[in-house]
Write a protein that holds these residues in place. Structure first.
Motif, PDB file in Angstrom:
ATOM      1  N   CYS A 101      11.813  73.437 -18.864  1.00  0.00           N
ATOM      2  CA  CYS A 101      12.343  72.299 -18.115  1.00  0.00           C
ATOM      3  C   CYS A 101      11.392  71.107 -18.081  1.00  0.00           C
ATOM      4  O   CYS A 101      11.833  69.964 -18.022  1.00  0.00           O
ATOM      5  CB  CYS A 101      12.678  72.725 -16.685  1.00  0.00           C
ATOM      6  N   ARG A 102      10.077  71.366 -18.094  1.00  0.00           N
ATOM      7  CA  ARG A 102       9.116  70.268 -17.937  1.00  0.00           C
ATOM      8  C   ARG A 102       9.317  69.172 -18.968  1.00  0.00           C
ATOM      9  O   ARG A 102       9.289  67.983 -18.652  1.00  0.00           O
ATOM     10  CB  ARG A 102       7.675  70.801 -18.027  1.00  0.00           C
ATOM     11  N   ASP A 103       9.526  69.535 -20.231  1.00  0.00           N
ATOM     12  CA  ASP A 103       9.696  68.531 -21.285  1.00  0.00           C
ATOM     13  C   ASP A 103      11.009  68.721 -22.023  1.00  0.00           C
ATOM     14  O   ASP A 103      11.102  68.473 -23.214  1.00  0.00           O
ATOM     15  CB  ASP A 103       8.522  68.576 -22.265  1.00  0.00           C
ATOM     16  N   CYS A 104      12.041  69.148 -21.279  1.00  0.00           N
ATOM     17  CA  CYS A 104      13.357  69.355 -21.896  1.00  0.00           C
ATOM     18  C   CYS A 104      13.888  68.034 -22.451  1.00  0.00           C
ATOM     19  O   CYS A 104      13.945  67.025 -21.730  1.00  0.00           O
ATOM     20  CB  CYS A 104      14.335  69.917 -20.870  1.00  0.00           C
ATOM     21  N   PRO A 105      14.288  67.968 -23.703  1.00  0.00           N
ATOM     22  CA  PRO A 105      14.742  66.705 -24.295  1.00  0.00           C
ATOM     23  C   PRO A 105      16.044  66.184 -23.698  1.00  0.00           C
ATOM     24  O   PRO A 105      16.349  65.006 -23.826  1.00  0.00           O
ATOM     25  CB  PRO A 105      14.922  67.054 -25.778  1.00  0.00           C
ATOM     26  N   THR A 106      16.821  67.039 -23.029  1.00  0.00           N
ATOM     27  CA  THR A 106      18.070  66.565 -22.441  1.00  0.00           C
ATOM     28  C   THR A 106      17.866  65.944 -21.071  1.00  0.00           C
ATOM     29  O   THR A 106      18.782  65.354 -20.511  1.00  0.00           O
ATOM     30  CB  THR A 106      19.088  67.719 -22.288  1.00  0.00           C
TER      31      THR A 106
END
Length: 399
Positions: free
Chosen positions: A135-140
């Motif tokens: 979740c920290r760097d989720c592209p969405t």
């Protein structure tokens, strides 16, 4: 909302489209990509929408919906999630082969609602949110969330913990606070089970829905999930009669779950769940508040002799449309600390107007009302002003 995006929009349930007093912007504020623009003319969806469903969870009236969230696993317990069994929740980005068996799959963990979590707990399920560490760097998720902040955190602060970036964190915390307030032993838990980021699908412009699937979900709604999308009014707002408005589905979901849990614990639903609404002596039975209340929390009871303004705190979503709509500023809302019972906020005697014969609420002294309804009083005042300006004469009786 768009042929190339799966997000459905029921205009008749959207607070800003009902009237200028419906100032809700919950979906736009929650959208991690800033893909929604809301005003009284409509709701616009940009290309940035990824179909994550965070806006769906934020909408207090479920005016927004993703077809996949209408499926049975989100509405009722499935056969594989019976009482006493574990319900795990996974993000759809997790490859099917790596998901927990029988997991409920969401487009994003941020699509979880508090009411759903409480409902599952009340049904006797052990609810577990599976955090894969993506979740920290989720592209969405985009730049609007903590996930997109630098590793050093905002302004050089310490990095945000992974739990703070998990989009279901607020829903889980709120559900657990309610459970704690009820004295229940159950809790919704978050289990960290990291997977290599290399397993996550590549970023794209967001999910699309083929034409056949779009019409299947838009027309053939599951039983009990009917949404009638009304045509837009000439003033840019949804043409939707007050008589057809219904309680907030999420509010109802939360209340029913809390009631069942409270009964099991031998206690009551905390007063913090119920808003308070007070009406001053300025209340004049104009019923603008009733007409614009989106969830039927405000209703009017009229037996011909007496008119009463009724308030049901269980249905109130504290949108404050009633406060803004009242032309006399007679209503004051407090979001917490109310009671569970339906309350009478104001009572008005009903009189028969000697001018037009209609009944009206007595709001002033007999000398002020003069036996006339508000419309006839305005007419009388207009006639009196005209006579004084034209002839310098005194008032002429209306009847």
């Amino acid at each position: 909302m768009r042929a190339d995006r799966p997000l459905l929009h029921a205009e008749a349930s959207c607070l800003p489209l009902r009237s200028r007093h419906g100032q809700c912007r919950a979906c736009a504020n929650a959208c991690p990509r800033g893909a929604l623009i809301v005003d009284v003319q409509g709701v616009t969806l940009s290309d940035d929408c990824t179909g994550c469903g965070v806006c769906v969870a934020a909408c207090p009236t479920e005016a927004l919906m993703l077809p996949e969230l209408l499926d049975e696993p989100m509405a009722t317990p499935s056969a594989s999630a019976a009482t006493g069994q574990r319900r795990s929740v996974e993000c759809r980005m997790v490859p099917e082969a790596r998901r927990e068996a029988g997991a409920t799959v969401l487009p994003c963990l941020g699509a979880l609602r508090v009411g759903q979590l409480l409902q599952w707990v009340q049904q006797g399920q052990t609810v577990t949110i599976v955090d894969r560490g993506w979740c920290r760097d989720c592209p969405t998720r985009g730049a609007a969330t903590p996930a997109a902040q630098s590793a050093d955190g905002p302004s050089g602060a310490a990095p945000l913990p992974a739990a703070a970036c998990m989009p279901a964190a607020d829903a889980v915390e709120t559900a657990n606070l309610w459970l704690e307030a009820l004295g229940a032993s159950e809790r919704v838990t978050v289990v960290s089970a990291p997977l290599p980021v290399s397993l996550r699908p590549a970023d794209d412009a967001g999910p699309t829905l083929d034409r056949r699937a779009f019409f299947h979900h838009a027309v053939q709604r599951p039983a009990g999930r009917h949404r009638q999308v009304q045509p837009m009014g000439g003033n840019g707002r949804a043409a939707y009669p007050a008589s057809q408005r219904k309680p907030s589905p999420e509010r109802t979901r939360q209340h029913q779950a809390l009631q069942a849990l409270a009964q099991r614990q031998g206690t009551a639903v905390p007063a913090e769940f119920y808003p308070q609404l007070h009406a001053s002596d300025a209340c004049c039975d104009d019923r603008m508040c009733v007409a614009l209340c989106p969830t039927t929390a405000l209703t009017a009871a009229d037996d011909g002799a007496t008119a009463r303004l009724l308030f049901d705190p269980a249905h109130c979503i504290a949108c404050r449309a009633c406060e803004r709509a009242c032309p006399h500023g007679a209503l004051t809302l407090q979001a917490y600390g109310g009671a569970a019972t339906v309350q009478t906020l104001a009572t008005h005697a009903r009189l028969v107007c000697r001018g037009c014969g209609d009944t009206y609420a007595a709001t002033g002294s007999p000398s002020v009302d003069n036996g006339l309804c508000p419309l006839c009083r305005k007419t009388q005042s207009f006639i009196d002003d005209a006579r004084r300006q034209l002839f310098g004469a005194g008032p002429l009786p209306l009847v």
